[in-house]
Enzyme design. Structure first.
Site, PDB file in Angstrom:
ATOM      1  N   HIS A  27     -12.544  30.953 -42.297  1.00  0.00           N
ATOM      2  CA  HIS A  27     -13.819  31.670 -42.162  1.00  0.00           C
ATOM      3  C   HIS A  27     -14.828  31.083 -43.144  1.00  0.00           C
ATOM      4  CE1 HIS A  27     -16.281  35.551 -43.042  1.00  0.00           C
ATOM      5  NE2 HIS A  27     -16.817  34.904 -42.049  1.00  0.00           N
ATOM      6  N   HIS A  85     -17.045  41.299 -35.072  1.00  0.00           N
ATOM      7  CA  HIS A  85     -16.727  40.022 -35.746  1.00  0.00           C
ATOM      8  C   HIS A  85     -15.793  40.205 -36.928  1.00  0.00           C
ATOM      9  CE1 HIS A  85     -19.255  41.173 -39.034  1.00  0.00           C
ATOM     10  NE2 HIS A  85     -19.354  39.976 -39.536  1.00  0.00           N
ATOM     11  N   LEU A 145      -9.621  31.491 -46.333  1.00  0.00           N
ATOM     12  CA  LEU A 145      -8.705  30.703 -45.521  1.00  0.00           C
ATOM     13  C   LEU A 145      -7.364  31.447 -45.593  1.00  0.00           C
ATOM     14  CD1 LEU A 145      -8.684  26.891 -46.041  1.00  0.00           C
ATOM     15  CD2 LEU A 145      -6.654  28.116 -45.330  1.00  0.00           C
ATOM     16  N   ASP A 152     -26.609  32.863 -43.101  1.00  0.00           N
ATOM     17  CA  ASP A 152     -25.491  31.941 -42.930  1.00  0.00           C
ATOM     18  C   ASP A 152     -25.372  31.587 -41.451  1.00  0.00           C
ATOM     19  OD1 ASP A 152     -23.403  30.308 -43.391  1.00  0.00           O
ATOM     20  OD2 ASP A 152     -22.074  31.834 -44.222  1.00  0.00           O
ATOM     21  N   PRO A 186     -11.215  38.679 -37.925  1.00  0.00           N
ATOM     22  CA  PRO A 186     -10.484  38.741 -39.192  1.00  0.00           C
ATOM     23  C   PRO A 186     -10.544  40.141 -39.782  1.00  0.00           C
ATOM     24  CG  PRO A 186     -12.359  37.219 -39.300  1.00  0.00           C
ATOM     25  CD  PRO A 186     -12.479  37.976 -38.034  1.00  0.00           C
TER      26      PRO A 186
END
Lengths: 136, 471
Positions: free
Chosen positions: B231, B394, B201, B91, B368
């Protein structure tokens, strides 16, 4: 003999597939792939697609095969239910059965096939075994 | 052999084919989690790659990936080093953006369900739902090579959205020609869509401010202020690009010399590496635009319930990417190719790559948490350049497999937990919710504490979720 089983992997999906022949082990990988996508629900075999792929060894052929299943999902909204394949000299010809993605609500996504921990081997008992980690 | 060499720092000594030692940034508690899977083995594998500089690093949230661990950082010499798509991830430019609003919690809660429902309708998520942007080849090329400015030229968003995005929403050197038809086929209908898995989200409130001065510069003004965290990544287009080049590099350079076939790589100076860089940057631009278009939808949804609402972009960060950056190594300035796979850049004061306002503070970093737990805003530091090639964590980082989570955690428990924390959720899949249950992740509070103590990303603000949309 079971067709496949899922193994522990912290972030991704890892499975082992089995088969009496190399063809069968690929077909069982498709079942494990379908099981991952559908989160255990049964996908109907409403449609079929013919595929033809090449690899340079068994592993790269399996990688390309799984990649094709992901492509069908993303680009053609086609979710696999099962596969019937014939492999000879690192070439695969076969038919993928499945259904339209929008007939299912609770599908998971698979980002990619990976070579991580991947192997395909013929065991001492003559049966085939493959291991795959999918990036989800 | 792994041993602790300082508080929160562990060293794996250089042995066998390793070119450099491995370094793990973790507390003892996080180290216990990290030791449970193959993370350490993967750090060693990365240390064997040619041209790696100084150390193969894992962040506090690291866990087993494929090729590189997730949370892996490695810098390579431009002459002797390699680039490895497995060190960036499938990704490409998976990342996070944060929006700050002029709303407070009390106001938002009055219309929480309605707004979330609207966003859920406007931002396609899950599998098999395309976005409204169906692009032909020419338009895809513009997205890939112009990034966010393409979207702004089409009337989505504004100039500030360009300035406040990493690389101004467009990484130079992107080459659309290097992105295959297959990758385009997968991404064509996916622009402006969230995807599935761990993408989400969230609407959150500023719950605690640790550094008022910096928070203020980031637009995080007071407790109870509503913010939105998005994200997502480059969707099928990026995933296919990674696959394409892993195969191409394996074909060109083989894999028998590699400790893991997934570490296929090409010398940075080779044509193939240049091709991959062109394609990777293009896919990264696609991801910037993807998050940008979702942001525009979120703004629209808020506007329909709060006509005076304003949602400003704080910053957008990539946490799966390779960048050419300058660092001082043994007293000399060198440009290196830094791979960050599940790690966030943490540039401090003065870095020219940052928007002007953040050159005075260091860059915003968004960490997050897992679903329903705290998220954090940190600030990049100058010390991080020496410690971690300007990188930090991250996220919370997984600790339980999805299989284990599904077997041992019930959906009722997850729902009860979210309710207790007053988090409203709309998800496509209950099984997906269980897979992403907070227990499946490391403790994000511990992850950011380690980052702060090491000085590789310092605490600015803690955010508490109020509503979640899961892909």
């Amino acid at each position: 003999m079971i067709n496949y089983k899922f193994l522990e992997h912290t972030a991704d999906i890892k499975f082992r597939a089995y088969g009496k022949t190399l063809n069968a082990v690929f077909e069982n990988c498709a079942l494990a792939f379908s099981d991952t996508l559908s989160r255990g629900k049964k996908i109907k075999s409403e449609k079929k697609k013919t595929i033809s792929l090449e690899g340079k060894d068994n592993e790269s052929l399996l990688y390309n095969f799984l990649e094709e299943l992901i492509y069908l999902l993303d680009a053609e909204y086609f979710v696999v239910s099962k596969a019937k394949v014939k492999i000879k000299d690192n070439k695969l010809n076969g038919v993928i059965y499945g259904d339209r993605v929008d007939n299912y609500k609770d599908l998971d996504h698979i980002k990619a096939a990976t070579y991580a921990e991947m192997y395909i081997k013929k065991r001492k008992d003559g049966k085939w075994e493959a291991q795959v980690v999918l990036d989800v | 052999m792994i041993k602790q060499i300082a508080k929160n720092i562990w060293e794996i000594s250089k042995e066998g084919k390793m070119n450099v030692p491995g370094i793990v940034f973790a507390s003892e508690a996080l180290m216990n989690d990290i030791k449970k899977d193959k993370t350490l083995e993967q750090i060693n594998n990365v240390a064997m790659l040619p041209g790696i500089v100084k150390k193969s690093i894992a962040m506090p949230d690291a866990h087993q990936g494929y090729g590189f661990p997730v949370g892996g950082v490695a810098a390579f010499d431009l002459k002797t080093g390699i680039i490895s798509p497995g060190g960036i991830g499938y990704d490409i430019n998976c990342g996070v953006r944060l929006l700050v609003s002029n709303l407070d919690k009390k106001e938002f809660l009055k219309k929480r369900k309605e707004v979330i429902h609207q966003i859920k309708r406007d931002v396609p998520s899950g599998v098999g739902r395309g976005g409204e942007f169906k692009l032909d080849d020419k338009e895809i090329n513009q997205v890939l090579e112009s990034g966010v400015s393409w979207a702004v030229s089409k009337g989505f968003g504004n100039k500030r959205d360009i300035e406040n995005c990493e690389d101004s929403g467009c990484i130079p050197g992107a080459d659309a020609k290097k992105v295959s038809q297959k990758a385009r086929g997968r991404g064509r209908n996916q622009l402006g869509t969230l995807g599935a898995g761990n993408h989400f989200l969230e609407v959150q409130e500023v719950e605690k401010i640790f550094d008022e001065e910096i928070a203020n510069v980031f637009g995080l003004k007071k407790e109870g202020q509503i913010v939105v965290l998005i994200h997502s990544g480059s969707r099928g287009l990026g995933h296919q690009t990674a696959s394409d080049y892993i195969k191409a590099m394996e074909n060109a350079y083989g894999f028998s010399h590699l400790p893991d076939r997934e570490l296929a790589s090409a010398p940075i100076e080779s044509q193939l590496a240049k091709d991959y860089l062109g394609a990777m940057r293009a896919a990264a631009n696609f991801a910037f635009v993807n998050r940008h278009l979702m942001m525009c939808k979120v703004r629209g949804a808020f506007k329909s319930y709060f006509p005076k609402s304003k949602l400003d972009l704080v910053y957008d960060i990539a946490h799966n990417i390779a960048k050419f950056e300058e660092f001082e190594v043994d007293g000399f300035k060198r440009e290196l190719c830094v791979h960050r796979k599940g790690a966030t850049r943490s540039f401090g004061i003065g870095r020219k790559e940052l928007p002007k306002i953040y050159q005075k503070t260091g860059q915003p970093i968004f960490i997050p948490g897992s679903m329903g737990t705290y998220s954090y805003v940190l600030v990049g530091t100058n010390e991080s350049a020496n410690i971690s090639f300007s990188s930090t964590a991250h996220g919370a980082g997984r600790v339980l497999s999805r299989t284990y989570a599904k077997k041992h955690i019930s959906i009722e428990k997850v729902k009860k937990q979210l309710k207790e924390h007053d988090v409203y959720i709309e998800a496509n899949s209950e099984k997906g919710m269980v897979e992403e249950a907070p227990e499946a992740y490391k403790d994000v509070n511990e992850v950011v504490r380690v980052s702060h103590e090491l000085g590789i990303g310092n605490l600015v603000v803690r955010l508490k979720p109020l509503a979640v949309i899961k892909g």
